[in-house]
Scaffold this active site. Structure first.
Site, PDB file in Angstrom:
ATOM      1  N   SER A 120       0.794  -1.236   0.000  1.00 37.03           N
ATOM      2  CA  SER A 120       0.000   0.000   0.000  1.00 37.03           C
ATOM      3  C   SER A 120       0.821   1.278   0.000  1.00 37.03           C
ATOM      4  O   SER A 120       0.257   2.361  -0.191  1.00 37.03           O
ATOM      5  CB  SER A 120      -0.945   0.017   1.200  1.00 37.03           C
ATOM      6  OG  SER A 120      -1.994  -0.892   0.989  1.00 37.03           O
ATOM      7  N   LYS A 149       0.395   3.427  -2.960  1.00 36.21           N
ATOM      8  CA  LYS A 149      -0.767   4.314  -3.108  1.00 36.21           C
ATOM      9  C   LYS A 149      -0.357   5.782  -3.055  1.00 36.21           C
ATOM     10  O   LYS A 149      -1.044   6.646  -3.625  1.00 36.21           O
ATOM     11  CB  LYS A 149      -1.800   4.012  -2.009  1.00 36.21           C
ATOM     12  CG  LYS A 149      -2.401   2.604  -2.132  1.00 36.21           C
ATOM     13  CD  LYS A 149      -3.233   2.223  -0.905  1.00 36.21           C
ATOM     14  CE  LYS A 149      -3.765   0.798  -1.023  1.00 36.21           C
ATOM     15  NZ  LYS A 149      -4.482   0.372   0.190  1.00 36.21           N
ATOM     16  N   TYR A 203      -4.032  -2.144 -10.105  1.00 40.77           N
ATOM     17  CA  TYR A 203      -3.952  -2.099  -8.638  1.00 40.77           C
ATOM     18  C   TYR A 203      -3.097  -3.241  -8.083  1.00 40.77           C
ATOM     19  O   TYR A 203      -2.208  -3.028  -7.259  1.00 40.77           O
ATOM     20  CB  TYR A 203      -5.363  -2.139  -8.042  1.00 40.77           C
ATOM     21  CG  TYR A 203      -5.364  -2.156  -6.529  1.00 40.77           C
ATOM     22  CD1 TYR A 203      -5.033  -1.011  -5.821  1.00 40.77           C
ATOM     23  CD2 TYR A 203      -5.659  -3.320  -5.818  1.00 40.77           C
ATOM     24  CE1 TYR A 203      -5.011  -1.013  -4.434  1.00 40.77           C
ATOM     25  CE2 TYR A 203      -5.635  -3.329  -4.435  1.00 40.77           C
ATOM     26  CZ  TYR A 203      -5.308  -2.179  -3.748  1.00 40.77           C
ATOM     27  OH  TYR A 203      -5.267  -2.196  -2.374  1.00 40.77           O
ATOM     28  N   TYR A 226      -4.496   3.443   7.934  1.00 44.17           N
ATOM     29  CA  TYR A 226      -5.865   2.904   8.068  1.00 44.17           C
ATOM     30  C   TYR A 226      -6.463   3.263   9.418  1.00 44.17           C
ATOM     31  O   TYR A 226      -6.348   4.392   9.879  1.00 44.17           O
ATOM     32  CB  TYR A 226      -5.880   1.379   7.850  1.00 44.17           C
ATOM     33  CG  TYR A 226      -5.112   0.970   6.643  1.00 44.17           C
ATOM     34  CD1 TYR A 226      -5.500   1.416   5.377  1.00 44.17           C
ATOM     35  CD2 TYR A 226      -3.977   0.167   6.741  1.00 44.17           C
ATOM     36  CE1 TYR A 226      -4.781   1.057   4.249  1.00 44.17           C
ATOM     37  CE2 TYR A 226      -3.265  -0.196   5.608  1.00 44.17           C
ATOM     38  CZ  TYR A 226      -3.667   0.251   4.369  1.00 44.17           C
ATOM     39  OH  TYR A 226      -2.961  -0.085   3.262  1.00 44.17           O
TER      40      TYR A 226
END
Length: 320
Positions: free
Chosen positions: A68, A71, A200, A252
Site C-alpha cells: 500500500s 498508493k 492495482y 488505516y
C-alpha cells in the site's frame, strides 16, 4: 528539527540494535503465500536528509513488497494527470474502518473515504488508466517510481514488479474485486473492473529496498521537488496535502495511533514497510515484516517512534 547537529549514524545503529533484540515481532501477512514466506527477523531502515546524505541500518538494501505504500505514488501520478478532479470521486477523510472495508461504500454511494484505503486506491488506479491499456499504465508507474528513487549514482533499474506477488494478489483478491464491482455499480469505476484491478494488483507488487523507498519519498520532504535533480514532481501545495492525507489516513484505522506515537506523515504496507516524512528534514523508510493487529509494521512503528524521540523530528515538536 535540525539534522546537522545530530549523530544520526549512532542513532540509526542504536535503533537497529534495539529492534534486533525484540522478541515480539508481530505477525507476517500470510494471505498471499509469497508474503507469508518472509522471515520476521528482517529489519531495515534508511534515512535520507535534505542534502542527500543517507544513513542506513540493517537490511536497508533488501527489496520487499511495498504494497500500500505504492498508493502514495499512484495518488501523486493521478494528481498530475487529472488534478483536483480526483476529489469528486475520492474523499479526504480518515475512514476509521479496516483498509478493505465495504461498509462505508454503501452509505456513501460508492465514494471511498480517502485514496489510501483499498477502495480509494482502486478508484485512483481507474483514473490512471485514462486512455491506457493496463500494461502501459503499469510500465508508467514503475518508470515514475524509478525516476523518484534515482540519486544519480546507485542505479534504480532494479525496482521491478514482483510477478509472483502480483499473481498472488490476483488469485486471492476477492474482497478487492468486490469493492471494485460495488463501486462500478455506483458508477465510480469507469473501466472494466479487471483492467483497473490489474493495475492495482501490480502496483501493490512493486518491490523496493528501504534505501530506494526513502529516496523515492524525497519530494514529499522537499516541497514537491526532487532535491537531487531540482525537478518539480508536484506543486508545494500538493506535497503538503499528500503529507496531510498520509498523517490522517496512511495507517488505516491505526492512523491516529501512529500520529500519537510517531507524529510524522507516514504510509504503511502489509509487506511491513513504512515510508515516513519529516518535512524539510528527512525521508525515512523502515521495513519489518511482522504486523500489528491493524496491519501495520509492529517494529517499524517502534523504530520510527524511537527515531523521533531521539531527533525531535515529530511535526508536533517545537522548532528549535
Amino acid at each position: 528539527m535540525h539534522s546537522h547537529s545530530l549523530d544520526l549514524k549512532a542513532i540509526t545503529a542504536e535503533i537497529a540494535a534495539e529492534i534486533a533484540q525484540a522478541t515480539d515481532r508481530g505477525r507476517v501477512a500470510d494471505y498471499i503465500p509469497a508474503l507469508g514466506a518472509i522471515s520476521p527477523a528482517h529489519f531495515g531502515m534508511a534515512i535520507v536528509l535534505a542534502d542527500g546524505t543517507c544513513h542506513l541500518a540493517g537490511d536497508a538494501d533488501v527489496a520487499f513488497s511495498i504494497q500500500s505504500i505504492s498508493k502514495v505514488f499512484s495518488l501523486t501520478m493521478a494528481l498530475g494527470a487529472v488534478g483536483d478532479a480526483i476529489w469528486k470521486r475520492v474523499g479526504r477523510e480518515p475512514s476509521g474502518s479496516a483498509f478493505n472495508s465495504i461498509i462505508q461504500l454503501e452509505t456513501e454511494r460508492g465514494i471511498p473515504r480517502n485514496p489510501f484505503i483499498n477502495a480509494g486506491a482502486i478508484v485512483v488506479c481507474d483514473m490512471l488508466l485514462g486512455r491506457y491499456e493496463p500494461r502501459e499504465a503499469i510500465g508508467d508507474m514503475v518508470r515514475f517510481v524509478r525516476s523518484l528513487a534515482d540519486d544519480g549514482q546507485s542505479g534504480d533499474g532494479d525496482i521491478v514488479i514482483d510477478e509472483h506477488v502480483a499473481r498472488g494478489e490476483a488469485e486471492t483478491g476477492f474482497r478487492n474485486m468486490a469493492l471494485a464491482n460495488y463501486m462500478r455499480a455506483f458508477g465510480n469505476i469507469h473501466h472494466p473492473v479487471e483492467h483497473t484491478l490489474g493495475l492495482y494488483f501490480h502496483q501493490c507488487a512493486i518491490a523496493m529496498s528501504c534505501r530506494q523507498l526513502a529516496l523515492a519519498g524525497r519530494y514529499l520532504m522537499a516541497g514537491g521537488r526532487n532535491p537531487a535533480t531540482g525537478r518539480s514532481v508536484v506543486s508545494a501545495q500538493r506535497a503538503r496535502r499528500i503529507n496531510a492525507l498520509m498523517l490522517m489516513c496512511g495507517h488505516y484505522d491505526g492512523s491516529g495511533e501512529f500520529a500519537f506515537r510517531v507524529g510524522l506523515p507516514g504510509k504503511s504496507g502489509v509487506g511491513g514497510g513504512i515510508l515516513a516524512i519529516a518535512p524539510g528534514v528527512a525521508s525515512i523508510a523502515v521495513w519489518s515484516p511482522g504486523l500489528n493487529e491493524r496491519g501495520n509494521s509492529q517494529l517499524g512503528t517502534l523504530a520510527l517512534e524511537r527515531l523521533v524521540r531521539k531527533t525531535g523530528w515529530s511535526i508536533f515538536d517545537p522548532v528549535p
